[in-house]
Design a protein around this motif. Structure first.
Motif, PDB file in Angstrom:
ATOM      1  N   ILE A  22       0.840  -1.190   0.000  1.00  0.00           N
ATOM      2  CA  ILE A  22       0.000   0.000   0.000  1.00  0.00           C
ATOM      3  C   ILE A  22       0.877   1.243   0.000  1.00  0.00           C
ATOM      4  N   ALA A  23       0.640   2.119  -0.964  1.00  0.00           N
ATOM      5  CA  ALA A  23       1.264   3.440  -0.977  1.00  0.00           C
ATOM      6  C   ALA A  23       0.246   4.429  -0.426  1.00  0.00           C
ATOM      7  N   THR A  24       0.621   5.182   0.584  1.00  0.00           N
ATOM      8  CA  THR A  24      -0.318   6.103   1.218  1.00  0.00           C
ATOM      9  C   THR A  24       0.113   7.545   0.979  1.00  0.00           C
ATOM     10  N   ALA A  25      -0.885   8.424   0.966  1.00  0.00           N
ATOM     11  CA  ALA A  25      -0.642   9.861   0.844  1.00  0.00           C
ATOM     12  C   ALA A  25      -1.687  10.580   1.685  1.00  0.00           C
ATOM     13  N   GLY A  26      -1.249  11.175   2.789  1.00  0.00           N
ATOM     14  CA  GLY A  26      -2.170  11.872   3.676  1.00  0.00           C
ATOM     15  C   GLY A  26      -3.008  10.949   4.531  1.00  0.00           C
ATOM     16  N   VAL A  27      -2.620   9.674   4.631  1.00  0.00           N
ATOM     17  CA  VAL A  27      -3.394   8.673   5.361  1.00  0.00           C
ATOM     18  C   VAL A  27      -2.467   7.968   6.343  1.00  0.00           C
ATOM     19  N   GLY A  28      -2.913   7.824   7.610  1.00  0.00           N
ATOM     20  CA  GLY A  28      -2.121   7.161   8.631  1.00  0.00           C
ATOM     21  C   GLY A  28      -2.456   5.688   8.767  1.00  0.00           C
ATOM     22  N   THR A  29      -1.661   4.992   9.596  1.00  0.00           N
ATOM     23  CA  THR A  29      -1.856   3.556   9.805  1.00  0.00           C
ATOM     24  C   THR A  29      -3.221   3.252  10.399  1.00  0.00           C
ATOM     25  N   ALA A  30      -3.676   4.082  11.326  1.00  0.00           N
ATOM     26  CA  ALA A  30      -4.997   3.846  11.933  1.00  0.00           C
ATOM     27  C   ALA A  30      -6.100   3.905  10.881  1.00  0.00           C
ATOM     28  N   ASP A  31      -5.963   4.830   9.925  1.00  0.00           N
ATOM     29  CA  ASP A  31      -6.946   4.917   8.849  1.00  0.00           C
ATOM     30  C   ASP A  31      -6.926   3.660   7.990  1.00  0.00           C
ATOM     31  N   LEU A  32      -5.729   3.130   7.721  1.00  0.00           N
ATOM     32  CA  LEU A  32      -5.632   1.916   6.911  1.00  0.00           C
ATOM     33  C   LEU A  32      -6.292   0.738   7.608  1.00  0.00           C
ATOM     34  N   ASP A  33      -6.102   0.635   8.916  1.00  0.00           N
ATOM     35  CA  ASP A  33      -6.701  -0.481   9.651  1.00  0.00           C
ATOM     36  C   ASP A  33      -8.221  -0.410   9.604  1.00  0.00           C
ATOM     37  N   GLU A  34      -8.775   0.813   9.627  1.00  0.00           N
ATOM     38  CA  GLU A  34     -10.228   0.955   9.492  1.00  0.00           C
ATOM     39  C   GLU A  34     -10.687   0.658   8.068  1.00  0.00           C
ATOM     40  N   LEU A  35      -9.876   1.064   7.100  1.00  0.00           N
ATOM     41  CA  LEU A  35     -10.244   0.902   5.694  1.00  0.00           C
ATOM     42  C   LEU A  35     -10.210  -0.556   5.267  1.00  0.00           C
ATOM     43  N   LEU A  36      -9.187  -1.288   5.724  1.00  0.00           N
ATOM     44  CA  LEU A  36      -8.968  -2.665   5.277  1.00  0.00           C
ATOM     45  C   LEU A  36      -8.899  -3.598   6.481  1.00  0.00           C
ATOM     46  N   PRO A  37      -9.986  -3.783   7.198  1.00  0.00           N
ATOM     47  CA  PRO A  37      -9.939  -4.653   8.377  1.00  0.00           C
ATOM     48  C   PRO A  37      -9.614  -6.094   7.992  1.00  0.00           C
ATOM     49  N   GLY A  38      -8.661  -6.664   8.721  1.00  0.00           N
ATOM     50  CA  GLY A  38      -8.308  -8.060   8.496  1.00  0.00           C
ATOM     51  C   GLY A  38      -7.397  -8.307   7.318  1.00  0.00           C
ATOM     52  N   VAL A  39      -6.930  -7.249   6.653  1.00  0.00           N
ATOM     53  CA  VAL A  39      -6.060  -7.412   5.486  1.00  0.00           C
ATOM     54  C   VAL A  39      -4.609  -7.185   5.913  1.00  0.00           C
ATOM     55  N   ALA A  40      -3.726  -8.124   5.575  1.00  0.00           N
ATOM     56  CA  ALA A  40      -2.301  -7.969   5.861  1.00  0.00           C
ATOM     57  C   ALA A  40      -1.670  -7.082   4.791  1.00  0.00           C
ATOM     58  N   TYR A  41      -0.915  -6.101   5.222  1.00  0.00           N
ATOM     59  CA  TYR A  41      -0.322  -5.167   4.257  1.00  0.00           C
ATOM     60  C   TYR A  41       1.034  -4.679   4.739  1.00  0.00           C
ATOM     61  N   GLU A  42       1.765  -4.133   3.794  1.00  0.00           N
ATOM     62  CA  GLU A  42       3.007  -3.409   4.084  1.00  0.00           C
ATOM     63  C   GLU A  42       2.877  -2.053   3.415  1.00  0.00           C
ATOM     64  N   ALA A  43       2.919  -0.987   4.215  1.00  0.00           N
ATOM     65  CA  ALA A  43       2.624   0.352   3.710  1.00  0.00           C
ATOM     66  C   ALA A  43       3.877   1.206   3.633  1.00  0.00           C
ATOM     67  N   ALA A  44       3.869   2.133   2.679  1.00  0.00           N
ATOM     68  CA  ALA A  44       4.934   3.130   2.535  1.00  0.00           C
ATOM     69  C   ALA A  44       4.279   4.473   2.251  1.00  0.00           C
ATOM     70  N   ASP A  45       4.711   5.507   2.960  1.00  0.00           N
ATOM     71  CA  ASP A  45       4.167   6.860   2.814  1.00  0.00           C
ATOM     72  C   ASP A  45       4.943   7.591   1.726  1.00  0.00           C
TER      73      ASP A  45
END
Length: 641
Positions: A22-45
């Protein structure tokens, strides 16, 4: 902000086969956890991303998650670092009310022939979700670029030269929305493309004396933003004094996302204040927070949407942000969006970062001025001109290139086409064109049954100090035919239609060109807001919405790209309604029309029979929002009256 989770079927497709990138822009880890519950990911800002942002290889899917379209455009600049995948999703959590649904169109020859499925749907109240599936793994950056391009009217997600290089993390905002940008580490070298460097000029972020090793590419070092805490420490004033603060030190404004679109002529709210509380910069209206400004100082299009109904925003300079560069960036962004600003005298450090033009306009209006809707809009136009002309992405990279000695193409030129049957008005009309500033132009003067040897014509042409071509046509030729004969002699990038008896402000053409740059519309014009009714010596103003995509503009006050004009074959060979016919043909062909402010144009209405548009005086009086005795144009006309 409450984040709406993706539907279960979308989450299932993304997580199929393992972890997703996941590439994020203006989005934090807490937002990702709400957006994709139960999905394993590796994020980079993207705002911290280096050249190797993910440890994983061959992810099962790639998602690009941005808070707003403005944030998504930052992600596009670093899209070449995103991995390939067969399933790629782009999710934008919120967008402003004027933002169109993303019309996603992948480029032929890149990913389109491998596309097997594409779905666009709403996400939450104002967000959008795009999901793609390909027969073979494709670059996720390509899909992100197509979605970002689809949010706007720009047919191409491209900037004019120089081609940009970004060296080091934290530079996504310096070339937003440009899939052609490439980045490297802080030493270089710039990546090669077909045996030559991929960039003509690189902006670099480094806090030390790291040597740049690529002699083929000029590099400009970005100034680190000294924090107010550092400046307030012992000896800190010297840090502020010695820091190279100039417009070139401030990240540019993304004019294709941050611009006057959606400007409200009649506000319904009062004044908000830009202030800093407990280490957080906010724009507050009474006891309500409208916008929380990030530490970078960047404001998004969705943030601007929450400010549109305000009469204005008051700017306080004392520690208004985490540092001087971030503070200047916030102010330039608000100004570029046309948000009416009031502020105290600008301190020296801010004046250096903002530039003299914007600094002067920031203090050029009072609360009394902004209490009048017309004065408020005039102030907004002055701010947006100054901010976009100095701090817009295109203006910034041109300035950087010129300072580094990197060649850039000439600015766009305009061919002004004017057709007249009235020799007595030629001196007046050419005088209006001669007032135009800030643009390269030529004039094609079409004489419709008027001889070029008429004294008024001959003398006016001789006095005109810009390039001019005179075309003569018989009086029986249809108006559209004469216009096309004149346009065939045009050499400019844009064709402008001009009336012989109307008044135009000195920045009329420059404003149209600026609006074209930020809207991307094939045709840009103004509304017929101001009319001078010569028979009764009265000026009226009609209530037109401006800074919006539209289906029509004033027939004598628009520019159209030469390529679009030629694609349509020009004007129809008819005697009347040539403008309306052209507008309809352009829209049906898939083109766009953008209507900018109408403060730099006044249409004259004399006796009936003098115009192709025939309406009695009562027609205009009945539709007037404002009415004044005599000739009363906007102050932006600079008529001296």
């Amino acid at each position: 902000m409450t984040v709406t989770p993706v539907p279960a079927e979308v989450a299932a497709e993304l997580r199929r086969g393992g972890k997703i990138a996941i590439a994020t822009a203006g989005v934090g880890t807490a937002d990702l956890d709400e957006l994709l519950p139960g999905v394993a990911y590796e994020a980079a800002d993207v705002d911290e991303m280096g050249t190797d942002p993910w440890v994983m290889t061959d992810p099962s899917a790639v998602a690009v998650v941005a808070r707003t379209p403005t944030d998504l455009r930052r992600a596009v600049a670093l899209g070449d670092a995103f991995p390939d995948a067969q399933v790629i999703a782009v999710i934008v959590l919120e967008s402003p009310q004027w933002c169109d649904a993303p019309g996603v169109r992948l480029s032929p020859g890149l990913g389109r022939k491998f596309l097997r499925d594409l779905a666009v749907s709403r996400h939450g109240k104002s967000g959008w979700r795009v999901r793609t599936r390909f027969s073979h793994p494709r670059p996720a950056g390509e899909v992100a670029a197509a979605v970002a391009r689809g949010f706007g009217a720009h047919p191409l997600g491209a900037y004019a030269l120089p081609t940009a290089g970004l060296a080091g993390p934290g530079l996504a905002a310096w070339r937003p929305g440009d899939p052609n940008a490439r980045f490297s580490d802080t030493r270089g070298p710039a990546p090669d493309r077909a045996g030559v460097p991929s960039g003509d000029l690189a902006v670099r972020a480094t806090g030390d004396d790291t040597e740049w090793i690529d002699e083929r590419v000029q590099v400009v070092d970005r100034v680190a933003d000294p924090s107010w805490a550092r400046i307030g420490a012992p000896g800190g004033y010297g840090v502020l004094r010695d820091t190279v603060l100039a417009p070139e030190a401030v990240p540019p404004v993304d004019e294709r996302s941050i611009n006057p679109r959606g400007f409200a002529k009649i506000p319904s709210r009062g004044y908000a204040t830009l202030e800093r509380r407990d280490g957080v910069t906010e724009i507050r209206l009474e006891d309500r927070t409208l916008v929380r400004v990030p530490d970078s100082g960047g404001v998004t299009d969705a943030d601007i949407g929450r400010l549109r109904r305000l009469r204005g925003v008051r700017i306080g300079w004392r520690h208004a942000h985490g540092g001087p560069v971030a503070a200047a960036r916030t102010v330039t962004t608000l100004a570029a969006a046309g948000v009416p600003l009031l502020c105290d005298p600008v301190p020296d450090w801010a004046a250096r970062a903002l530039g003299p033009g914007l600094t002067a306009h920031l203090t050029g209006a009072t609360e009394d001025d902004l209490s009048d809707d017309l004065r408020r809009e005039e102030h907004s136009v002055r701010l947006r001109r100054a901010a976009l002309g100095t701090h817009g992405t295109m203006a910034r990279w041109r300035a950087l290139a010129e300072g580094a000695g990197v060649p850039v193409p000439p600015r766009d030129s305009i061919s002004v086409v004017m057709c007249t049957r009235r020799a007595d008005l030629v001196p007046f009309a050419l005088g209006q064109i001669a007032r135009q500033r800030g643009v390269r132009l030529e004039v094609i003067l079409a004489l419709h049954g008027v001889p070029a040897t008429a004294p008024e014509v001959r003398d006016a042409v001789a006095r005109f100090d810009r390039p001019i071509t005179v075309v003569e046509a018989g009086q029986d030729a249809p108006f559209g035919v004469v216009l096309n004969q004149a346009a065939a002699r045009a050499s400019g990038s844009f064709v402008s239609k001009w009336d012989d008896d109307d008044w135009y402000g000195p920045d009329h053409l420059a404003d149209l060109l600026l609006a074209q740059e930020y809207s991307g519309a094939e045709l840009t014009g103004v509304a017929s807001e101001f009319f001078y009714l010569q028979q009764i010596d009265v000026t009226v103003r009609r209530n037109w919405t401006s800074e919006t995509m539209s289906d029509h503009v004033a027939g004598g006050a628009f520019i159209v790209s030469r390529s679009a004009f030629e694609a349509l074959g020009g004007f129809r060979p008819v005697s009347r309604a040539v403008d309306v016919q052209f507008f309809q043909a352009l829209l049906r062909a898939g083109g766009g029309i953008y209507r900018t402010h109408g403060l730099g144009f006044v249409a004259r209405r004399a006796a009936r029979g003098r115009h192709t548009w025939q309406e009695p005086v009562g027609y205009f009086l009945a539709r007037a929002r404002d009415q004044w005795p005599g000739f009363r144009p906007s102050r932006l006309m600079e008529t001296g009256k």
